[in-house]
Design a protein around this motif. Structure first.
Motif, mmCIF file in Angstrom:
data_model
loop_
_atom_site.group_PDB
_atom_site.id
_atom_site.type_symbol
_atom_site.label_atom_id
_atom_site.label_comp_id
_atom_site.label_asym_id
_atom_site.label_seq_id
_atom_site.Cartn_x
_atom_site.Cartn_y
_atom_site.Cartn_z
ATOM 1 N N GLY B 280 0.787 -1.229 0.000
ATOM 2 C CA GLY B 280 0.000 0.000 0.000
ATOM 3 C C GLY B 280 0.818 1.277 0.000
ATOM 4 O O GLY B 280 0.274 2.355 0.178
ATOM 5 N N TYR B 281 2.131 1.175 -0.144
ATOM 6 C CA TYR B 281 2.945 2.380 -0.312
ATOM 7 C C TYR B 281 4.143 2.039 -1.179
ATOM 8 O O TYR B 281 4.480 0.858 -1.346
ATOM 9 N N ASP B 282 4.790 3.049 -1.715
ATOM 10 C CA ASP B 282 5.967 2.837 -2.554
ATOM 11 C C ASP B 282 7.066 2.214 -1.684
ATOM 12 O O ASP B 282 7.526 2.834 -0.721
ATOM 13 N N PRO B 283 7.503 0.980 -2.007
ATOM 14 C CA PRO B 283 8.431 0.269 -1.123
ATOM 15 C C PRO B 283 9.892 0.727 -1.238
ATOM 16 O O PRO B 283 10.735 0.262 -0.474
ATOM 17 N N THR B 284 10.186 1.638 -2.169
ATOM 18 C CA THR B 284 11.584 2.004 -2.438
ATOM 19 C C THR B 284 12.357 2.360 -1.172
ATOM 20 O O THR B 284 13.431 1.830 -0.898
ATOM 21 N N TYR B 285 11.782 3.295 -0.370
ATOM 22 C CA TYR B 285 12.526 3.841 0.787
ATOM 23 C C TYR B 285 12.651 2.823 1.908
ATOM 24 O O TYR B 285 13.672 2.747 2.578
ATOM 25 N N ALA B 286 11.573 2.031 2.109
ATOM 26 C CA ALA B 286 11.599 1.015 3.171
ATOM 27 C C ALA B 286 12.563 -0.107 2.796
ATOM 28 O O ALA B 286 13.263 -0.642 3.653
ATOM 29 N N ASN B 287 12.634 -0.453 1.533
ATOM 30 C CA ASN B 287 13.552 -1.515 1.111
ATOM 31 C C ASN B 287 15.012 -1.052 1.177
ATOM 32 O O ASN B 287 15.900 -1.835 1.505
ATOM 33 N N GLU B 288 15.246 0.228 0.875
ATOM 34 C CA GLU B 288 16.605 0.785 0.987
ATOM 35 C C GLU B 288 17.094 0.730 2.426
ATOM 36 O O GLU B 288 18.247 0.416 2.688
ATOM 37 N N ASP B 289 16.198 1.086 3.347
ATOM 38 C CA ASP B 289 16.561 1.125 4.761
ATOM 39 C C ASP B 289 15.305 0.868 5.609
ATOM 40 O O ASP B 289 14.553 1.791 5.911
ATOM 41 N N PRO B 290 15.083 -0.399 6.002
ATOM 42 C CA PRO B 290 13.853 -0.741 6.744
ATOM 43 C C PRO B 290 13.722 -0.034 8.092
ATOM 44 O O PRO B 290 12.622 0.038 8.637
ATOM 45 N N ASN B 291 14.854 0.537 8.622
ATOM 46 C CA ASN B 291 14.754 1.311 9.872
ATOM 47 C C ASN B 291 13.869 2.540 9.690
ATOM 48 O O ASN B 291 13.440 3.138 10.667
ATOM 49 N N ARG B 292 13.619 2.935 8.431
ATOM 50 C CA ARG B 292 12.744 4.079 8.168
ATOM 51 C C ARG B 292 11.293 3.778 8.530
ATOM 52 O O ARG B 292 10.482 4.695 8.643
ATOM 53 N N VAL B 293 10.967 2.490 8.636
ATOM 54 C CA VAL B 293 9.601 2.108 9.025
ATOM 55 C C VAL B 293 9.558 1.596 10.466
ATOM 56 O O VAL B 293 8.640 1.901 11.218
ATOM 57 N N LEU B 294 10.558 0.801 10.831
ATOM 58 C CA LEU B 294 10.644 0.305 12.209
ATOM 59 C C LEU B 294 12.058 0.612 12.702
ATOM 60 O O LEU B 294 13.025 -0.017 12.281
ATOM 61 N N PRO B 295 12.189 1.633 13.577
ATOM 62 C CA PRO B 295 13.512 2.234 13.841
ATOM 63 C C PRO B 295 14.398 1.408 14.779
ATOM 64 O O PRO B 295 14.809 1.882 15.831
#
Lengths: 76, 352
Positions: B280-295
């Motif tokens: 449900g969202y563009d996965p680019t940033y989360a895949n680059e650095d998953p800490n951006r979603v769960l720190p």
């Protein structure tokens, strides 16, 4: 999910990008985050700046967990 | 010749044919004629002409609702002076939360600011329903796009009744309760209706209440943590962060499960170890650095510095994308049970 966790007696903070949704589903301690695809980051910033930003948000979440509240509260 | 109605249709970037999540940040723009579901509206209702279609990015509106609505109003205002449309139709948004919020906010704004009747359509569990049902007309739809034709057949007649200023009723016209009271004439007095209802109930027969009680499902705020330096913390996310390869095959939408994943020896997430399963969202940033979603990286730092007492050895993840309220409740209960057993006192739950 946040509501059921809180019902079990655990204090929960909901860190999310769309605050109105959290208010609707019944989050009690709410910390607004940066953006939907990257709530704890900002890809436009350097890695160090981004991490500092992330740390600020986590610290805010920890602060929210330690704050007494009577009703749904958004920690801006 | 039948009366013709002119409408303005509002769609997100996906239904508007601009693109998927990678386009979810586009600002609102106006195109002439119908797009996507608008074609179906014109086919189903030949008396309708879609003058223009307003398309917006889901994230753009959900993240900056006030700015976005101002921009949308200034795009629509010129269209509402000359050749004024009869109606604005937004969506339908089915269970899509961001889309639903945008549709609700647009309907509310054009009704108030442009004095234009407006209608949208959603599934009753859409989180936007609670926010907008009192002030907008939300036609009832199915959960997903499979019900597009039915949604349109429900929304449009309702909208046209609003245009003609005819009386509308939630049950008859298929829209979600607004919580309004209306005076009507009933053939029997209230006392008699109440006793009839009571007798039916006592005899175990079906009856319909005239005043359904609102359901408030709220959890009392838990007491604050006295001192995080001595507390045990756990991490939970609906943002879909899973070990690389998504071993539990958590669904990208309408998740049927959550995953339990070890944090042992892990100091941070990385593109090599973890990814997002969220559709449900563009996965680019989360895949680059998953800490951006769960720190996790920062939480580990704070743990090492002593600002957090200890961290529960697992984290829990599901995908919050049109996931049913029922399932979310179940996952929350199951996760809470494990956390309580491990003596966890505090949870950070992150959502995208």
């Amino acid at each position: 999910m946040v509501k059921e966790i809180e019902r079990s007696g655990i204090t929960a903070v909901h860190a999310c990008s769309i605050v109105p949704i959290s208010l609707t589903v019944g989050g009690n301690r709410i910390v607004p985050t940066i953006a939907i695809p990257h709530p704890f980051g900002n890809p436009d910033k350097s890695f160090e700046e981004e991490k500092a930003l992330r740390r600020q948000l986590v610290e805010k979440a920890l602060q929210a967990l330690q704050t007494p509240i009577e009703e749904q509260t958004v920690f801006e | 010749m039948s009366t013709r109605y002119t409408i303005i249709h509002c769609l997100n970037q996906f239904f508007g044919g601009i693109g998927g999540e990678e386009q979810a940040n586009i600002p609102p723009c106006l195109f002439p004629g119908p797009k996507g579901p608008g074609m179906l509206i014109q086919k189903e209702f030949p008396e309708i002409e879609i003058a223009a279609t307003l398309i917006f990015g889901d994230n753009y509106v959900a993240e900056n609702p006030e700015t976005a609505i101002r921009e949308i109003l200034s795009l629509l205002t010129p269209h509402c002076t000359e050749n004024r449309p009869d109606l604005l139709v937004a969506g339908p948004a089915f269970t899509a939360g961001r889309y639903g919020i945008a549709c609700g906010a647009i309907c509310e704004a054009v009704q108030e600011e442009l004095d234009l009747p407006a209608v949208t359509g959603m599934y009753p569990n859409n989180p936007a329903v609670e926010l907008y049902r009192q002030h907008t007309f939300i036609a009832r739809t199915s959960e997903n796009v499979m019900g597009m034709t039915d949604a349109i057949r429900n929304m449009i007649p309702l909208g046209l009744k609003l245009v003609r200023q005819e009386e509308v009723w939630p049950e008859k016209d298929g829209y979600l309760l607004q919580g309004r009271r209306k005076n009507i004439f009933a053939p029997e007095a209230g006392a008699k209706r109440a006793v009839t209802m009571l007798l039916a109930r006592m005899n175990g027969e079906p009856f319909t209440t005239e005043y359904p009680m609102p359901v408030f499902d709220r959890a009392e705020p838990a007491p604050p943590i006295e001192d995080m330096r001595r507390a045990r913390l756990a991490l939970v996310t609906s943002g879909g962060i899973v070990p690389k390869g998504n071993p539990d095959r958590i669904e990208a939408a309408s998740a049927q499960r959550f995953g339990t994943y070890s944090l042992e020896g892990l100091h941070a997430f990385s593109a090599q170890t973890h990814q997002t399963a969220h559709g449900g969202y563009d996965p680019t940033y989360a895949n680059e650095d998953p800490n951006r979603v769960l720190p996790l990286d920062v939480v580990r730092e704070l743990e090492a510095e002593g600002a957090i007492g200890s961290l529960h050895e697992y984290y829990y993840a599901t995908v919050g994308n049109a996931t049913s309220v029922e399932n979310a409740r179940k996952y929350g209960q199951q996760i809470a049970k494990v956390l309580v057993a491990d003596g966890v006192q505090a949870v950070i739950l992150t959502s995208t």
